[in-house]
Design a protein around this motif. Structure first.
Motif, PDB file in Angstrom:
ATOM      1  N   ILE A 114      22.597  -3.073  -8.507  1.00 26.73           N
ATOM      2  CA  ILE A 114      23.029  -2.484  -7.147  1.00 26.73           C
ATOM      3  C   ILE A 114      23.177  -3.653  -6.083  1.00 26.73           C
ATOM      4  N   ASP A 115      22.083  -4.795  -6.300  1.00 28.07           N
ATOM      5  CA  ASP A 115      21.948  -5.569  -4.934  1.00 28.07           C
ATOM      6  C   ASP A 115      23.012  -6.700  -4.834  1.00 28.07           C
ATOM      7  N   TYR A 116      24.049  -6.559  -3.897  1.00 31.34           N
ATOM      8  CA  TYR A 116      24.989  -7.549  -3.687  1.00 31.34           C
ATOM      9  C   TYR A 116      24.571  -8.933  -3.413  1.00 31.34           C
ATOM     10  N   GLN A 138       0.917  -1.367  -0.082  1.00 34.10           N
ATOM     11  CA  GLN A 138      -0.089  -0.063  -0.080  1.00 34.10           C
ATOM     12  C   GLN A 138       0.916   1.341  -0.029  1.00 34.10           C
ATOM     13  N   PHE A 139       0.458   2.195  -0.675  1.00 31.81           N
ATOM     14  CA  PHE A 139       1.112   3.428  -0.736  1.00 31.81           C
ATOM     15  C   PHE A 139       0.182   4.473   0.232  1.00 31.81           C
ATOM     16  N   SER A 140       0.969   5.357   1.043  1.00 32.14           N
ATOM     17  CA  SER A 140       0.164   6.449   1.581  1.00 32.14           C
ATOM     18  C   SER A 140       0.755   7.693   1.247  1.00 32.14           C
ATOM     19  N   ALA A 185      16.390   8.087  -7.161  1.00 35.60           N
ATOM     20  CA  ALA A 185      15.860   8.635  -8.103  1.00 35.60           C
ATOM     21  C   ALA A 185      14.549   9.259  -8.151  1.00 35.60           C
ATOM     22  N   SER A 186      14.114   8.901  -6.812  1.00 37.87           N
ATOM     23  CA  SER A 186      12.632   9.216  -6.326  1.00 37.87           C
ATOM     24  C   SER A 186      12.099  10.597  -6.402  1.00 37.87           C
ATOM     25  N   SER A 187      12.913  11.397  -5.827  1.00 35.35           N
ATOM     26  CA  SER A 187      12.526  12.920  -5.580  1.00 35.35           C
ATOM     27  C   SER A 187      12.524  13.486  -6.826  1.00 35.35           C
TER      28      SER A 187
HETATM   29  C1  B12 Z   1       8.558  -0.658  -3.902  1.00 35.07           C
HETATM   30  C2  B12 Z   1       9.826  -0.656  -4.765  1.00 35.07           C
HETATM   31  C3  B12 Z   1      10.460  -1.843  -4.881  1.00 35.07           C
HETATM   32  C4  B12 Z   1      10.005  -3.152  -4.562  1.00 35.07           C
HETATM   33  C5  B12 Z   1       8.777  -3.371  -5.649  1.00 35.07           C
HETATM   34  C6  B12 Z   1       7.885  -4.413  -4.914  1.00 35.07           C
HETATM   35  C7  B12 Z   1       6.734  -4.404  -5.910  1.00 35.07           C
HETATM   36  N1  B12 Z   1       6.545  -5.605  -6.418  1.00 35.07           N
HETATM   37  O1  B12 Z   1       5.970  -3.500  -6.075  1.00 35.07           O
HETATM   38  C8  B12 Z   1      11.339  -4.008  -4.646  1.00 35.07           C
HETATM   39  C9  B12 Z   1      11.796  -4.035  -3.232  1.00 35.07           C
HETATM   40  C10 B12 Z   1      11.159  -5.565  -5.070  1.00 35.07           C
HETATM   41  C11 B12 Z   1      12.097  -3.159  -5.556  1.00 35.07           C
HETATM   42  C12 B12 Z   1      13.197  -3.614  -6.078  1.00 35.07           C
HETATM   43  C13 B12 Z   1      13.783  -2.987  -7.057  1.00 35.07           C
HETATM   44  N2  B12 Z   1      13.895  -1.676  -7.183  1.00 35.07           N
HETATM   45 CO1  B12 Z   1      12.660  -0.445  -6.519  1.00 35.07          CO
HETATM   46  N3  B12 Z   1      11.457   0.682  -5.808  1.00 35.07           N
HETATM   47  C14 B12 Z   1      10.450   0.625  -5.149  1.00 35.07           C
HETATM   48  C15 B12 Z   1      10.020   1.931  -4.871  1.00 35.07           C
HETATM   49  C16 B12 Z   1      10.129   2.367  -3.316  1.00 35.07           C
HETATM   50  C17 B12 Z   1       8.350   2.246  -5.016  1.00 35.07           C
HETATM   51  C18 B12 Z   1       7.828   1.675  -6.489  1.00 35.07           C
HETATM   52  C19 B12 Z   1       6.483   2.184  -6.710  1.00 35.07           C
HETATM   53  O2  B12 Z   1       5.678   1.272  -6.844  1.00 35.07           O
HETATM   54  N4  B12 Z   1       6.103   3.353  -6.946  1.00 35.07           N
HETATM   55  C20 B12 Z   1       5.026   3.880  -6.830  1.00 35.07           C
HETATM   56  C21 B12 Z   1       4.254   3.727  -8.381  1.00 35.07           C
HETATM   57  C22 B12 Z   1       2.910   4.492  -8.290  1.00 35.07           C
HETATM   58  O3  B12 Z   1       5.006   4.561  -9.212  1.00 35.07           O
HETATM   59  P1  B12 Z   1       5.666   3.982 -10.581  1.00 35.07           P
HETATM   60  O4  B12 Z   1       5.743   2.445 -10.481  1.00 35.07           O
HETATM   61  O5  B12 Z   1       7.042   4.878 -11.058  1.00 35.07           O
HETATM   62  O6  B12 Z   1       4.464   4.245 -11.748  1.00 35.07           O
HETATM   63  C23 B12 Z   1       4.150   5.535 -12.074  1.00 35.07           C
HETATM   64  C24 B12 Z   1       4.962   6.282 -12.974  1.00 35.07           C
HETATM   65  O7  B12 Z   1       6.332   5.918 -13.054  1.00 35.07           O
HETATM   66  C25 B12 Z   1       4.323   5.859 -14.434  1.00 35.07           C
HETATM   67  N5  B12 Z   1       4.517   4.510 -15.015  1.00 35.07           N
HETATM   68  C26 B12 Z   1       5.351   3.554 -14.445  1.00 35.07           C
HETATM   69  N6  B12 Z   1       5.072   2.538 -15.435  1.00 35.07           N
HETATM   70  C27 B12 Z   1       4.434   2.971 -16.504  1.00 35.07           C
HETATM   71  C28 B12 Z   1       3.933   2.336 -17.696  1.00 35.07           C
HETATM   72  C29 B12 Z   1       3.227   2.998 -18.577  1.00 35.07           C
HETATM   73  C30 B12 Z   1       2.949   2.221 -19.904  1.00 35.07           C
HETATM   74  C31 B12 Z   1       2.927   4.524 -18.421  1.00 35.07           C
HETATM   75  C32 B12 Z   1       1.978   4.939 -19.362  1.00 35.07           C
HETATM   76  C33 B12 Z   1       3.207   4.923 -17.147  1.00 35.07           C
HETATM   77  C34 B12 Z   1       3.842   4.329 -16.245  1.00 35.07           C
HETATM   78  O8  B12 Z   1       2.870   5.994 -13.927  1.00 35.07           O
HETATM   79  C35 B12 Z   1       2.831   5.313 -12.634  1.00 35.07           C
HETATM   80  C36 B12 Z   1       1.438   5.851 -11.896  1.00 35.07           C
HETATM   81  O9  B12 Z   1       1.680   7.421 -11.815  1.00 35.07           O
HETATM   82  C37 B12 Z   1      10.622   2.888  -5.834  1.00 35.07           C
HETATM   83  C38 B12 Z   1      10.520   4.580  -5.358  1.00 35.07           C
HETATM   84  C39 B12 Z   1       9.548   4.982  -5.451  1.00 35.07           C
HETATM   85  N7  B12 Z   1       9.088   5.851  -4.552  1.00 35.07           N
HETATM   86  O10 B12 Z   1       8.669   5.169  -6.580  1.00 35.07           O
HETATM   87  C40 B12 Z   1      11.864   2.132  -6.048  1.00 35.07           C
HETATM   88  C41 B12 Z   1      12.786   2.377  -7.246  1.00 35.07           C
HETATM   89  C42 B12 Z   1      11.604   2.036  -8.536  1.00 35.07           C
HETATM   90  N8  B12 Z   1      13.320   0.965  -7.156  1.00 35.07           N
HETATM   91  C43 B12 Z   1      14.621   1.209  -7.759  1.00 35.07           C
HETATM   92  C44 B12 Z   1      15.318  -0.067  -8.149  1.00 35.07           C
HETATM   93  C45 B12 Z   1      16.921   0.505  -8.523  1.00 35.07           C
HETATM   94  C46 B12 Z   1      15.117  -1.141  -7.927  1.00 35.07           C
HETATM   95  C47 B12 Z   1      16.062  -2.586  -8.083  1.00 35.07           C
HETATM   96  C48 B12 Z   1      16.578  -2.400  -9.518  1.00 35.07           C
HETATM   97  C49 B12 Z   1      17.144  -2.649  -6.808  1.00 35.07           C
HETATM   98  C50 B12 Z   1      17.806  -4.046  -7.044  1.00 35.07           C
HETATM   99  N9  B12 Z   1      17.348  -4.762  -6.117  1.00 35.07           N
HETATM  100  O11 B12 Z   1      18.770  -4.136  -7.814  1.00 35.07           O
HETATM  101  C51 B12 Z   1      15.005  -3.353  -7.980  1.00 35.07           C
HETATM  102  C52 B12 Z   1      14.245  -3.912  -9.328  1.00 35.07           C
HETATM  103  C53 B12 Z   1      12.977  -4.516  -9.345  1.00 35.07           C
HETATM  104  C54 B12 Z   1      12.409  -5.354 -10.439  1.00 35.07           C
HETATM  105  N10 B12 Z   1      11.917  -4.710 -11.327  1.00 35.07           N
HETATM  106  O12 B12 Z   1      12.744  -6.515 -10.743  1.00 35.07           O
HETATM  107  C55 B12 Z   1      14.732   2.546  -8.309  1.00 35.07           C
HETATM  108  C56 B12 Z   1      14.626   2.806  -9.778  1.00 35.07           C
HETATM  109  C57 B12 Z   1      15.376   3.570 -10.285  1.00 35.07           C
HETATM  110  C58 B12 Z   1      15.589   3.761 -11.674  1.00 35.07           C
HETATM  111  N11 B12 Z   1      15.768   5.056 -12.336  1.00 35.07           N
HETATM  112  O13 B12 Z   1      15.993   2.719 -12.419  1.00 35.07           O
HETATM  113  C59 B12 Z   1      13.635   3.364  -7.483  1.00 35.07           C
HETATM  114  C60 B12 Z   1      13.251   4.609  -8.129  1.00 35.07           C
HETATM  115  C61 B12 Z   1      14.401   3.722  -6.134  1.00 35.07           C
HETATM  116  C62 B12 Z   1      15.721   4.377  -6.328  1.00 35.07           C
HETATM  117  N12 B12 Z   1      16.583   4.144  -5.404  1.00 35.07           N
HETATM  118  O14 B12 Z   1      15.837   5.426  -6.874  1.00 35.07           O
HETATM  119  N13 B12 Z   1      11.712  -1.936  -5.626  1.00 35.07           N
END
Ligand code: B12
Length: 429
Positions: free
Chosen positions: A387-389, A178-180, A192-194
């Motif tokens: 990044i994940d060792y 869940q997100f809040s 990259a989030s901010s």
């Molecule tokens: C939760 C999370 C995880 C969880 C995911 C669990 C799950 N199944 O959800 C876990 C711990 C597994 C994880 C793993 C990893 N994560 Co992570 N994770 C996050 C986190 C905190 C939230 C992701 C999320 O759900 N965001 C909320 C949703 C709403 O945002 P969103 O997915 O970006 O989607 C929105 C937009 O981007 C866009 N969008 C996204 N996709 C699409 C597709 C289409 C078609 C369209 C139109 C729009 C669109 O619209 C969405 C709604 O607004 C983010 C940081 C963050 N706050 O976002 C990091 C983040 C995404 N993760 C990151 C990373 C690096 C990883 C890993 C590679 C780390 C690793 N272990 O090596 C892995 C990769 C996972 C994989 N893909 O296999 C980075 C990515 C940076 C980048 N530029 O690539 C982030 C940004 C954190 C950071 N340090 O900067 N992660």
């Protein structure tokens, strides 16, 4: 119209498939709410696309998984010849790189832009450069194949406008996501989030508590994994949530875990967390060197805050976990020693949530630094950013981008990684 949203994942990230990321879930529910004649499926399995044969595919990808996103898009284009959109962190940071297998890329928050694109496809039957140019918040190819970026879209004024995301889980699922809130109040150099979200936007306490009730009713939810960057960013809101949960009879109904920033972990806030149902607290420890910590996270961060957080959690009976990063620019062997000493002092109390190599992720100051150093390029092998060792299949220290070669050799770094891995308790979950 039928749409399928596909999320790319690391090979061993089973969690991604078991409980799909909420980003694509929000897109699905938003479009279905506004266009009731459209169905949106979410998946992490490319084969579903070939079974479902949708009218439109959207791919979501972070940079580390972008090789797979490209491979999937090319395969879909070859066999189904349907429009393919790209969204998520990677294209948001590098929109000018949009490859020809994508019809358009969505930059930043996706809901409104995605809805506009679906409407356009419904109206015109195809995406053409002359129509795409009027959609804000995207990148696309013009008639000559040049990538164009349209005007930016303002993030939603209130994220309470969003319907709850579509989830692929069944009743009884453990640790329901869940997100809040969206975004973070801090600007850590590796994250990259901010930049992606631009500002911190919380859900109101009322929205959050209503969603909790919905999760309880729909999935028998009892344990919630709050995926916010910083759930505790606004202590006043946490207090409101605790009070509202009590009024709604929800106290003692859920267990939570989420991230805190150790400087915010006062006794008051940890007591509130415990009252809300938190059994564990996580924070980004990053390093045991105060100098380096401030360099990475900013002046608000300190090792003394880390220690206070650990001590208070122990006193209040909360499980405490932290993750650490190694190889940050400017890190010395002395800093690594300080991290070792810090972990040793807290052995048996602090659990390690992750050991990561500091990586220049697109959209961060470290990416800009790596570009200057010539260590990365916009058409690189993206798996080198893992990044994940502790992920043995996808992480390779020899192949990974390393930002700190001049201060600590890879061999020395490997030695520290291995020592830490053997000596300290690692928590997976
Ligand atoms: C939760 C999370 C995880 C969880 C995911 C669990 C799950 N199944 O959800 C876990 C711990 C597994 C994880 C793993 C990893 N994560 Co992570 N994770 C996050 C986190 C905190 C939230 C992701 C999320 O759900 N965001 C909320 C949703 C709403 O945002 P969103 O997915 O970006 O989607 C929105 C937009 O981007 C866009 N969008 C996204 N996709 C699409 C597709 C289409 C078609 C369209 C139109 C729009 C669109 O619209 C969405 C709604 O607004 C983010 C940081 C963050 N706050 O976002 C990091 C983040 C995404 N993760 C990151 C990373 C690096 C990883 C890993 C590679 C780390 C690793 N272990 O090596 C892995 C990769 C996972 C994989 N893909 O296999 C980075 C990515 C940076 C980048 N530029 O690539 C982030 C940004 C954190 C950071 N340090 O900067 N992660």
């Amino acid at each position: 119209m039928k749409i399928t949203l596909l999320v790319t994942s690391l090979k061993e990230d089973e969690l991604h498939k078991r409980q799909l990321p909420l980003g694509i879930g929000y897109l699905a529910s938003y479009v279905e709410k506004h266009l009731p004649d459209v169905t949106v499926d979410i998946t992490a399995d490319i084969n579903d696309i070939f079974l479902q044969k949708p009218d439109l595919v959207g791919i979501s990808s972070v940079s580390q998984c972008f090789n797979a996103a490209l491979e999937h898009a090319r395969k879909i284009k070859k066999h189904l010849a349907i429009p393919v959109l790209l969204g998520g962190y990677h294209v948001t940071s590098l929109p000018q790189q949009l490859q020809s297998c994508f019809d358009a890329g969505v930059i930043g928050e996706g809901e409104t832009t995605f809805l506009n694109l679906v409407r356009l496809l419904q109206d015109e039957g195809a995406f053409s450069p002359s129509s795409l140019r009027h959609i804000p918040g995207i990148c696309y190819h013009d008639e000559s194949g040049t990538v164009k970026i349209t005007e930016p879209v303002e993030p939603l004024s209130s994220i309470d406008l969003l319907p709850y995301p579509k989830r692929n889980i069944s009743p009884g699922a453990k640790n329901i996501f869940q997100f809040s809130s969206r975004g973070c109040i801090y600007r850590c150099k590796f994250c990259a989030s901010s930049r992606h979200w631009r500002k911190f936007r919380p859900h109101s306490a009322a929205y959050f508590v209503q969603e909790l009730k919905y999760l309880q009713k729909t999935y028998d939810a009892t344990s919630i994994h709050l995926l916010d960057d910083l759930f505790f960013a606004d202590p006043k809101r946490v207090r409101e949530i605790v009070t509202m949960m009590r009024t709604e009879g929800l106290s003692d109904q859920f267990r939570f875990d989420s991230f805190i920033s150790s400087n915010l972990a006062s006794r008051d806030i940890l007591l509130m967390a415990r009252e809300m149902g938190f059994t564990s607290i996580k924070f980004g420890g990053e390093t045991g060197s105060d100098r380096l910590l401030k360099e990475i996270k900013g002046p608000h961060a300190s090792v003394a805050h880390h220690q206070r957080c650990i001590n208070l959690c122990r006193e209040l009976g909360l499980d405490v976990r932290a993750s650490f990063i190694f190889g940050s620019p400017g890190e010395t062997e002395e800093d690594l020693e300080l991290t070792y000493q810090f972990l040793k002092r807290n052995k048996g109390v602090l659990k390690i949530h992750g050991f990561y190599l500091t990586m220049p992720i697109p959209g961060t100051p470290y990416w800009d630094l790596a570009m200057q150093k010539g260590l990365v390029s916009e058409d690189m092998d993206w798996s080198r950013l893992n990044i994940d060792y502790l992920k043995k299949e996808s992480f390779d220290l020899e192949k990974a981008i390393y930002l700190n070669e001049e201060n600590v050799s890879r061999t020395t770094l490997k030695h520290y990684f291995e020592t830490f891995r053997k000596e300290f308790e690692f928590f997976q979950g």
